[in-house]
Motif scaffolding. Sequence first.
Motif, PDB file in Angstrom:
ATOM      1  N   ARG A   1      -3.270   8.871   7.501  1.00  0.00           N
ATOM      2  CA  ARG A   1      -4.667   8.460   7.696  1.00  0.00           C
ATOM      3  C   ARG A   1      -5.109   7.647   6.488  1.00  0.00           C
ATOM      4  O   ARG A   1      -4.845   8.021   5.343  1.00  0.00           O
ATOM      5  N   GLY A   2      -5.774   6.543   6.776  1.00  0.00           N
ATOM      6  CA  GLY A   2      -6.263   5.701   5.685  1.00  0.00           C
ATOM      7  C   GLY A   2      -5.347   4.537   5.361  1.00  0.00           C
ATOM      8  O   GLY A   2      -5.684   3.689   4.533  1.00  0.00           O
ATOM      9  N   TYR A   3      -4.186   4.497   6.007  1.00  0.00           N
ATOM     10  CA  TYR A   3      -3.271   3.384   5.767  1.00  0.00           C
ATOM     11  C   TYR A   3      -3.668   2.240   6.694  1.00  0.00           C
ATOM     12  O   TYR A   3      -3.681   2.415   7.907  1.00  0.00           O
ATOM     13  N   PRO A   4      -3.990   1.079   6.137  1.00  0.00           N
ATOM     14  CA  PRO A   4      -4.496  -0.009   6.981  1.00  0.00           C
ATOM     15  C   PRO A   4      -3.507  -0.366   8.091  1.00  0.00           C
ATOM     16  O   PRO A   4      -2.302  -0.478   7.854  1.00  0.00           O
ATOM     17  N   PHE A   5      -4.032  -0.549   9.298  1.00  0.00           N
ATOM     18  CA  PHE A   5      -3.152  -0.791  10.435  1.00  0.00           C
ATOM     19  C   PHE A   5      -2.447  -2.135  10.348  1.00  0.00           C
ATOM     20  O   PHE A   5      -1.309  -2.270  10.772  1.00  0.00           O
ATOM     21  N   SER A   6      -3.129  -3.122   9.782  1.00  0.00           N
ATOM     22  CA  SER A   6      -2.499  -4.447   9.723  1.00  0.00           C
ATOM     23  C   SER A   6      -1.298  -4.468   8.781  1.00  0.00           C
ATOM     24  O   SER A   6      -0.510  -5.399   8.799  1.00  0.00           O
ATOM     25  N   LEU A   7      -1.140  -3.444   7.956  1.00  0.00           N
ATOM     26  CA  LEU A   7       0.006  -3.409   7.033  1.00  0.00           C
ATOM     27  C   LEU A   7       1.159  -2.557   7.570  1.00  0.00           C
ATOM     28  O   LEU A   7       2.146  -2.327   6.877  1.00  0.00           O
ATOM     29  N   ARG A   8       1.025  -2.071   8.798  1.00  0.00           N
ATOM     30  CA  ARG A   8       2.032  -1.129   9.290  1.00  0.00           C
ATOM     31  C   ARG A   8       3.288  -1.785   9.848  1.00  0.00           C
ATOM     32  O   ARG A   8       4.246  -1.112  10.210  1.00  0.00           O
TER      33      ARG A   8
ATOM     34  N   PHE B   1       0.881  -1.164   0.000  1.00  0.00           N
ATOM     35  CA  PHE B   1       0.000   0.000   0.000  1.00  0.00           C
ATOM     36  C   PHE B   1       0.915   1.210   0.000  1.00  0.00           C
ATOM     37  O   PHE B   1       1.876   1.253   0.769  1.00  0.00           O
TER      38      PHE B   1
END
Lengths: 366, 364
Positions: B150-157, B134
């Motif tokens: 904002r809007g960046y999926p948390f599970s991909l962090r 992403f």
Amino acid sequence: MATSGSVPITPVLKDELDIVIPTIRNLDFLEMWRPFFQPYHLIIVQDGDPTRTINVPEGFDYELYNRNDINRILGPKASCISFKDSACRCFGYMVSKKKYIYTIDDDCFVAKDPSGKDINALEQHIKNLLSPSTPFFFNTLYDPYREGADFVRGYPFSLREGAKTAVSHGLWLNIPDYDAPTQMVKPLERNTRYVDAVMTVPKGTLFPMCGMNLAFDRELIGPAMYFGLMGDGQPIGRYDDMWAGWCMKVICDHLSLGVKTGLPYIWHSKASNPFVNLKKEYNGIFWQEEIIPFFQAATLSKDHDTVQKCYIELAKQVKEKLGKIDGYFVKLADAMVTWIEAWDELNPSSASATTATTATNGPAKK
Amino acid sequence: MASIPSTPLLANELDIVIPTIRNLDFLEMWRPFFQPYHLIIVQDGDPTKTIKVPEGFDYELHNRNHVENLLGKRASCISFKDSACRCYGFLVSKKKYIYTIDDDCFVAKNPTGEDINALEQHIKNLLTPSTPHFFNTLYDPYRDGADFVRGYPFSLREGVPTAVSHGLWLNIPDYDAPTQLVKPHERNTRYVDAVMTVPKGTLFPMCGMNLAFDRELIGPAMYFGLMGHGQPIGRYDDMWAGWCVKVICDHLNLGVKTGLPYIWHSKASNPFVNLKKEYKGIFWQEDIIPFFQSVVLPKECTTVQKCYRALAEKVKEKLGLIDPYFTKLAEGMTTWIEAWDAHNPSSEAAGSLTNGMAKVNLGK
């Protein structure tokens, strides 16, 4: 082959671009933007209480819509336009008659570049939109159409014509666009890094599209710029631009249109309240985890050859696949369809949005 | 709370690989940054020529004789009279990380006038995750002063491990021959203060001039192909490696970063010579790119070597139809993997690597 050294002038496009501003407060910020915005027509979408008077600084050419106007113009279809949320700005896109839109928040000011010079954000957005994108292959020197740059060795020659640019996504210095958890954990962080680049978001890759400093080609992608159902009566907020961005990107990828991000910067002055934000974003934090895989896997077919057709198809898939998560998505899918119906009604000659037709339509200018 | 974590030196974990035919005077400028590290110099061209290495550097030097000595008949996969031979240095290294740089690349200055420690930035890039799934609009979220937006999926962090750090160049840009011929005066003067991940599913032109990678994660894919003497093509070595690397990284969920650091590229190669080298590539590229864009590696390919062997087979099958060169190249790819495994025996599983090979110390 002498390099002439002259920098080509960016056209002003003053009769081809509208500036859409959602507001509930006032428009004092326009004073700072006057040198750059005054040539353009403004479409102000007043959110919240319609009985309140929004003061527009002297000398601007504008039309202003409040909730009463939206209800009057759209009738029952007004249900698709959010109330008490800046998502209402997309009404401005719909009523515009211009080829290009620039939308900006009322807490965004003119930023300075590293040399101390005021940044003409609109001019950079126009440059971005008027030059091609490169979604099919990443150029390591970023936008090859910028002065002093080009495609690098190893970049296939057949891809150097690029794709038409549908969206130009600008960034923000000072208060960064963080979600509530990040704001709470890092309340002091400011974006001080000026990254002197414009680049294309590659095909097949999603990104978080922020509506604070955004420009797009209405003729190429307008119908996909629906900002969803947020605010009053809705279980979610602060996902309006995100929703539009994900729909838009899937459609741009399908139609071979490009999305740029990077310059220009504006100065974002106001940090919204993180506690309020958390309440708004709460459902989104969980829903996002399903929404993203949905968009990553969404496919459109050859039959979906206009933005509207793509969008209606996406709405179908949203209802079918995301409807299971929460009833909200069923409402949202219906609203997406309503939006397209409203768009086509107000923009009758743009039914085939891949052709560069100019929309003619007529809600009275205020 | 405002302290910037210091970047580890990794002096015993990183080798610097330099291909050269000239001399290594450029190392003088790099001394403050390179001296702690072991250098692997791969001497291209005439092996009877003596390459002078400035005093005080710890190095091993390999010329064509060493290459043939060590690899035997597998030496056929290593290019001769082309900087592509540098990948031999990747093969013989025993370290976890590689930094490779050309001998016409010097220390650049950042906009404040400070010398850029390119190696330190590469290490930072490699030691922090990548975000290929992403796009983050504030670029590398792991840099100081940045984060996910904002809007960046948390599970991909959490990101994924970074396999490659691709640096850039100020002054002479890395242009192909046609562009050099059309724009001989253009210089890259734009310092873009960003590091970013090349998203999954997207290819890019990987330049070998200023490049670092995690040898344990991706080393076997860093084969620079058959170029130079006796070959119909040149200046596509790093490109070839980059396309193979990216496809494999995408498959194995590894990240590739590009952007900072900059080096100062001082020498513009001769565009007429370049055009001769690149000529076939200009046409072949048009078939090669769709090939890499559409190649799918089988699920069973769970290591870099397995991926690479599968890729070699597909190269032979699909690109072999364009020109017999690709059949030779596919064989070169397979030979390379055999050579890699022969000299890096415990690295079959790209994840747990211990390597007990004796250090080859020649030329000191």
